[in-house]
Design a protein around this motif. Structure first.
Motif, PDB file in Angstrom:
ATOM      1  N   UNK A 159       2.534   7.735  14.618  1.00 35.28           N
ATOM      2  CA  UNK A 159       1.472   8.822  14.452  1.00 35.28           C
ATOM      3  C   UNK A 159       0.692   8.262  13.183  1.00 35.28           C
ATOM      4  N   UNK A 160      -0.382   8.942  12.721  1.00 39.16           N
ATOM      5  CA  UNK A 160      -1.156   8.345  11.830  1.00 39.16           C
ATOM      6  C   UNK A 160      -0.619   9.136  10.431  1.00 39.16           C
ATOM      7  N   UNK A 161      -0.332   8.453   9.507  1.00 40.70           N
ATOM      8  CA  UNK A 161      -0.073   9.134   8.173  1.00 40.70           C
ATOM      9  C   UNK A 161      -1.133   8.502   6.952  1.00 40.70           C
ATOM     10  N   UNK A 162      -1.200   8.979   5.890  1.00 39.86           N
ATOM     11  CA  UNK A 162      -2.019   8.696   4.783  1.00 39.86           C
ATOM     12  C   UNK A 162      -1.667   7.308   4.272  1.00 39.86           C
ATOM     13  N   UNK A 163      -0.527   6.871   4.144  1.00 40.45           N
ATOM     14  CA  UNK A 163       0.041   5.630   3.335  1.00 40.45           C
ATOM     15  C   UNK A 163       0.391   4.475   4.479  1.00 40.45           C
ATOM     16  N   UNK A 164       0.006   3.261   4.099  1.00 41.68           N
ATOM     17  CA  UNK A 164       0.678   2.187   4.968  1.00 41.68           C
ATOM     18  C   UNK A 164       2.313   2.268   5.042  1.00 41.68           C
ATOM     19  N   UNK A 165       2.662   1.838   6.354  1.00 40.06           N
ATOM     20  CA  UNK A 165       4.270   1.669   6.477  1.00 40.06           C
ATOM     21  C   UNK A 165       4.480   0.469   5.988  1.00 40.06           C
ATOM     22  N   UNK A 166       5.309   0.409   5.136  1.00 41.54           N
ATOM     23  CA  UNK A 166       5.532  -0.856   4.105  1.00 41.54           C
ATOM     24  C   UNK A 166       6.725  -1.808   5.369  1.00 41.54           C
ATOM     25  N   UNK A 183      -4.340   4.699   9.064  1.00 36.17           N
ATOM     26  CA  UNK A 183      -5.402   4.187  10.021  1.00 36.17           C
ATOM     27  C   UNK A 183      -5.772   2.889   9.701  1.00 36.17           C
ATOM     28  N   UNK A 184      -5.697   2.271   8.414  1.00 38.42           N
ATOM     29  CA  UNK A 184      -5.980   0.851   8.248  1.00 38.42           C
ATOM     30  C   UNK A 184      -5.039  -0.083   9.187  1.00 38.42           C
ATOM     31  N   UNK A 185      -3.743   0.499   9.130  1.00 35.01           N
ATOM     32  CA  UNK A 185      -2.810  -0.452  10.372  1.00 35.01           C
ATOM     33  C   UNK A 185      -3.130  -0.410  11.569  1.00 35.01           C
ATOM     34  N   UNK A 186      -3.665   0.989  11.995  1.00 35.80           N
ATOM     35  CA  UNK A 186      -4.139   1.006  13.463  1.00 35.80           C
ATOM     36  C   UNK A 186      -5.042   0.179  13.716  1.00 35.80           C
ATOM     37  N   UNK A 227     -10.245  16.871  11.939  1.00 36.24           N
ATOM     38  CA  UNK A 227      -9.482  16.173  10.973  1.00 36.24           C
ATOM     39  C   UNK A 227     -10.276  16.007   9.825  1.00 36.24           C
ATOM     40  N   UNK A 228      -9.505  15.445   8.868  1.00 32.48           N
ATOM     41  CA  UNK A 228     -10.089  15.474   7.440  1.00 32.48           C
ATOM     42  C   UNK A 228     -11.555  14.664   7.445  1.00 32.48           C
ATOM     43  N   UNK A 229     -11.406  13.442   8.185  1.00 36.87           N
ATOM     44  CA  UNK A 229     -12.776  12.667   8.142  1.00 36.87           C
ATOM     45  C   UNK A 229     -13.738  13.046   9.258  1.00 36.87           C
TER      46      UNK A 229
END
Length: 368
Positions: free
Chosen positions: A251-258, A326-329, A6-8
């Motif tokens: 799943x993991x996405x780039x932005x927070x789920x508001x 990722x932050x939310x996880x 993955x990207x990181x």
């Protein structure tokens, strides 16, 4: 076989579907900004061969913690190798001291899913357990599901409290609700919702769809008010109609789920087990947590995925997947299974999902 990074560069997956090796890594804590050659530590390895799962985890305990022999640790990251093959599982290579409560359960090595059948012997006799692996091409299309679309009616008081249960967070309320349609003929009412996740982004969801295991799964639990007088009676019915649980894969996405942020951001107020807070009216709207498409789903007869594992559930697993950042996880993984003031372990709920169980001849239906 293909390798995906993955990207990181935190995860390496070799293979796909039911046969794969997933290696999760993180940067060594000893690395510094000045150090040009950063090293990565293997934190966990997941090997999947068909229905067999082998998990290898790195312990998060410090050396001092290992010296404290009199301290009970139920950390979900205890060093162990665990084998899963349906409901047949081998003993791990490590031992832990048992909890004084003979009916205590969690997701650790000694009190976790591989031991639930010993803690609660009646589970050993159950044949139609959840979660399961679902393969779209093996599901049976049911045209009746299309003719009976779901209808959801929730009022603003359905989500009034959020609590750390020591195994997940749980959102409950006493507002009126009404769920009809789909594979059931009775009327159901909202009871609570909670979530399952893993120690990394390669695990956490309980249901595995077409060989893919996602990092999270949210469960909205409803109970049959047409046939049962109380939620407890519905859950213990063992009739596959007492509860209807809606599974939302994440799943993991780039932005927070508001929308999910409205309750995830509250978790810092219930960090420790048994902590509970009230939620302002209409802060969380259940209808906004559901996927956009609530009419495309898999359904089968199964069980609760936690003890007492009653076979009283009509499962609805939505095809549409929602996303968290990722932050939310990471916010989820900061919840603790220990009470405030217990400093014997780091106590984080880093893994709270049950391994997949055998289908045992059941038919999984789909509405699409």
């Amino acid at each position: 076989m293909a390798t995906v990074i993955d990207n990181d560069t935190q995860s390496i997956v070799v293979g796909n579907g039911n046969d794969r090796i997933a290696i999760h890594l993180k940067q060594s804590a000893t690395d510094t900004v000045q150090n040009q050659s950063q090293s990565l530590l293997v934190t966990s390895i997941l090997i999947e061969i068909g229905d067999i799962e082998i998990q290898i985890r790195r312990s998060t305990k410090s050396k001092n913690e290992y010296r404290k022999e009199n301290i009970l640790s139920t950390s979900t990251q205890s060093p162990a190798i665990t084998f899963h093959n349906g409901d047949q599982q081998k003993e791990p290579i490590t031992e832990e001291k048992p909890n004084a409560n003979p009916e205590y359960w969690d997701y650790s090595v000694i009190h976790g899913p591989r031991m639930w059948g010993k803690i609660f012997p009646h589970i050993q006799c159950k044949k139609f357990q959840s979660p399961i692996r679902i393969y779209t091409d093996q599901c049976e299309f049911d045209s009746q599901l299309v003719q009976r679309p779901f209808t959801f009616k929730f009022d603003e008081n359905c989500c009034q409290t959020i609590e750390n249960t020591g195994r997940s967070f749980q959102v409950t309320g006493k507002g009126s609700s009404r769920i009809t349609g789909g594979p059931v003929v009775d009327e159901y009412q909202f009871l609570q919702f909670h979530m399952h996740w893993g120690a990394n982004d390669l695990e956490g969801a309980e249901h595995v769809i077409d060989g893919v295991r996602l990092p999270g799964e949210l469960h909205i639990v409803t109970w049959n008010t047409s046939k049962y007088k109380t939620p407890k009676a519905a859950a213990a019915s063992d009739q596959f109609d007492g509860l209807m649980v809606f599974g939302i894969l994440v799943k993991v996405v780039p932005s927070d789920n508001q929308e999910f942020a409205k309750f995830i951001d509250l978790l810092s107020n219930v960090t420790y087990k048994s902590e509970k807070i009230n939620i302002n009216q209409a802060t969380i709207a259940l209808k906004n947590i559901l996927p956009n498409d609530t009419q495309a789903y898999y359904t089968y007869k199964g069980s609760l995925t936690t003890p007492m594992c009653y076979e009283s559930v009509c499962w609805i697993v939505f095809r549409e997947i929602v996303g968290l950042s990722k932050r939310q996880f990471d916010q989820l993984r900061q919840l603790k299974y220990v009470c405030k003031g217990d400093h014997s372990t780091n106590g984080n709920i880093s893994q709270n999902f049950r391994p997949v169980m055998p289908l045992n001849g059941r038919t999984v239906y789909r509405s699409f």
